[in-house]
Scaffold this motif. Structure first.
Motif, mmCIF file in Angstrom:
data_model
loop_
_atom_site.group_PDB
_atom_site.id
_atom_site.type_symbol
_atom_site.label_atom_id
_atom_site.label_comp_id
_atom_site.label_asym_id
_atom_site.label_seq_id
_atom_site.Cartn_x
_atom_site.Cartn_y
_atom_site.Cartn_z
ATOM 1 N N LEU A 200 0.810 -1.225 0.000
ATOM 2 C CA LEU A 200 0.000 0.000 0.000
ATOM 3 C C LEU A 200 0.843 1.276 0.000
ATOM 4 N N LYS A 201 1.986 1.226 0.659
ATOM 5 C CA LYS A 201 2.899 2.370 0.775
ATOM 6 C C LYS A 201 2.172 3.666 1.159
ATOM 7 N N PRO A 202 1.608 3.729 2.372
ATOM 8 C CA PRO A 202 0.937 4.969 2.790
ATOM 9 C C PRO A 202 1.947 6.100 2.969
ATOM 10 N N PHE A 203 1.427 7.316 2.946
ATOM 11 C CA PHE A 203 2.271 8.503 3.097
ATOM 12 C C PHE A 203 3.097 8.392 4.370
ATOM 13 N N PRO A 204 4.359 8.710 4.348
ATOM 14 C CA PRO A 204 5.205 9.207 3.266
ATOM 15 C C PRO A 204 6.019 8.120 2.565
ATOM 16 N N ALA A 205 5.666 6.838 2.776
ATOM 17 C CA ALA A 205 6.464 5.754 2.183
ATOM 18 C C ALA A 205 6.556 5.889 0.665
ATOM 19 N N ARG A 206 5.447 6.124 -0.008
ATOM 20 C CA ARG A 206 5.455 6.240 -1.470
ATOM 21 C C ARG A 206 6.373 7.391 -1.915
ATOM 22 N N GLN A 207 6.367 8.493 -1.191
ATOM 23 C CA GLN A 207 7.187 9.640 -1.562
ATOM 24 C C GLN A 207 8.682 9.341 -1.405
ATOM 25 N N LEU A 208 9.029 8.434 -0.508
ATOM 26 C CA LEU A 208 10.439 8.085 -0.309
ATOM 27 C C LEU A 208 11.018 7.366 -1.525
ATOM 28 N N ASP B 74 11.674 3.394 1.234
ATOM 29 C CA ASP B 74 10.221 3.243 1.252
ATOM 30 C C ASP B 74 9.835 1.997 2.049
ATOM 31 N N ASP B 75 10.678 0.962 2.002
ATOM 32 C CA ASP B 75 10.391 -0.248 2.768
ATOM 33 C C ASP B 75 10.753 -0.082 4.244
ATOM 34 N N VAL B 76 11.715 0.750 4.542
ATOM 35 C CA VAL B 76 11.995 1.092 5.943
ATOM 36 C C VAL B 76 10.751 1.754 6.542
ATOM 37 N N ALA B 77 10.139 2.661 5.788
ATOM 38 C CA ALA B 77 8.910 3.318 6.264
ATOM 39 C C ALA B 77 7.786 2.302 6.435
ATOM 40 N N ALA B 78 7.636 1.379 5.476
ATOM 41 C CA ALA B 78 6.602 0.340 5.601
ATOM 42 C C ALA B 78 6.862 -0.525 6.838
ATOM 43 N N LEU C 88 8.324 0.474 9.587
ATOM 44 C CA LEU C 88 7.963 1.275 10.760
ATOM 45 C C LEU C 88 6.453 1.275 10.985
ATOM 46 N N TYR C 89 5.676 1.367 9.905
ATOM 47 C CA TYR C 89 4.220 1.277 10.042
ATOM 48 C C TYR C 89 3.825 -0.078 10.620
ATOM 49 N N ALA C 90 4.389 -1.158 10.066
ATOM 50 C CA ALA C 90 4.059 -2.504 10.532
ATOM 51 C C ALA C 90 4.477 -2.691 11.988
ATOM 52 N N TRP C 91 5.638 -2.149 12.350
ATOM 53 C CA TRP C 91 6.106 -2.230 13.736
ATOM 54 C C TRP C 91 5.118 -1.534 14.674
ATOM 55 N N GLY C 92 4.690 -0.337 14.318
ATOM 56 C CA GLY C 92 3.764 0.426 15.163
ATOM 57 C C GLY C 92 2.422 -0.263 15.327
ATOM 58 N N ILE C 93 1.847 -0.726 14.231
ATOM 59 C CA ILE C 93 0.555 -1.413 14.307
ATOM 60 C C ILE C 93 0.710 -2.751 15.042
ATOM 61 N N GLY C 94 1.828 -3.435 14.799
ATOM 62 C CA GLY C 94 2.092 -4.691 15.501
ATOM 63 C C GLY C 94 2.175 -4.477 16.999
ATOM 64 N N ALA C 95 2.819 -3.393 17.414
ATOM 65 C CA ALA C 95 2.929 -3.082 18.844
ATOM 66 C C ALA C 95 1.542 -2.828 19.433
#
Length: 170
Positions: free
Chosen positions: A131-139, A151-155, A157-164
């Protein structure tokens, strides 16, 4: 028919820089079909599981091991992705999966060392990577390997946050 060197068409080099392609494909995981990114993520998750279930590290030791892996995969991944992309003549080739490895390991940070939490981190990372939500796509617009990896580092981080957040309830 031979095209002139300045024809404007991308030319694929006949030689590959071995170390860069080995790292970029994460030892060949990126050559898996279909969905090389998923194969790269699975390879990273399997390494995490192998370390967890064979070494039985304390949680803080696993976090340090993951952090070392993340730093190494980014530090080696950016130049490797740049070289592999240049040599293939593509901006973000699908076979470059070292970025998925870094993102997947970020998603696994702090996860309990069991299959359920590993699977949750894998699924969440793949969702955010696709999905690459903002700002992942922009990276992705960062130059060469930087855009491929971050962009995958950002993805991750999103997965880490939601997983937590999910771990609070399960």
């Amino acid at each position: 028919m031979t095209l002139p060197a300045n024809s404007g068409q991308a030319r694929q080099r006949s030689t590959k820089t071995f170390w860069a392609w080995t790292i970029a494909t994460f030892f060949g995981a990126g050559l898996g079909k279909p969905g090389p990114g998923t194969w790269g993520s699975i390879a990273a998750a399997l390494l995490w599981a192998l370390a967890a279930w064979t070494l039985h590290p304390a949680a803080n030791v696993m976090i340090w091991m993951l952090c070392a892996g993340i730093v190494l995969s980014i530090a080696a991944g950016v130049p490797a992705a740049t070289i592999a992309a240049r040599e293939s003549g593509r901006k973000d080739p699908g076979f470059v999966v070292i970025d998925e490895v870094a993102g997947q390991w970020i998603a696994l940070l702090g996860a309990p060392l069991d299959w359920k939490h590993g699977l949750i981190a894998l699924v969440l990372f793949r969702i955010f990577d696709i999905l690459k939500p903002f700002p992942a796509r922009q990276l992705e617009s960062l130059p060469e390997g930087w855009g491929i990896v971050f962009d995958d580092v950002a993805a991750g981080l999103y997965a880490w946050g939601i997983g937590a957040l999910i771990r609070i309830w399960i």
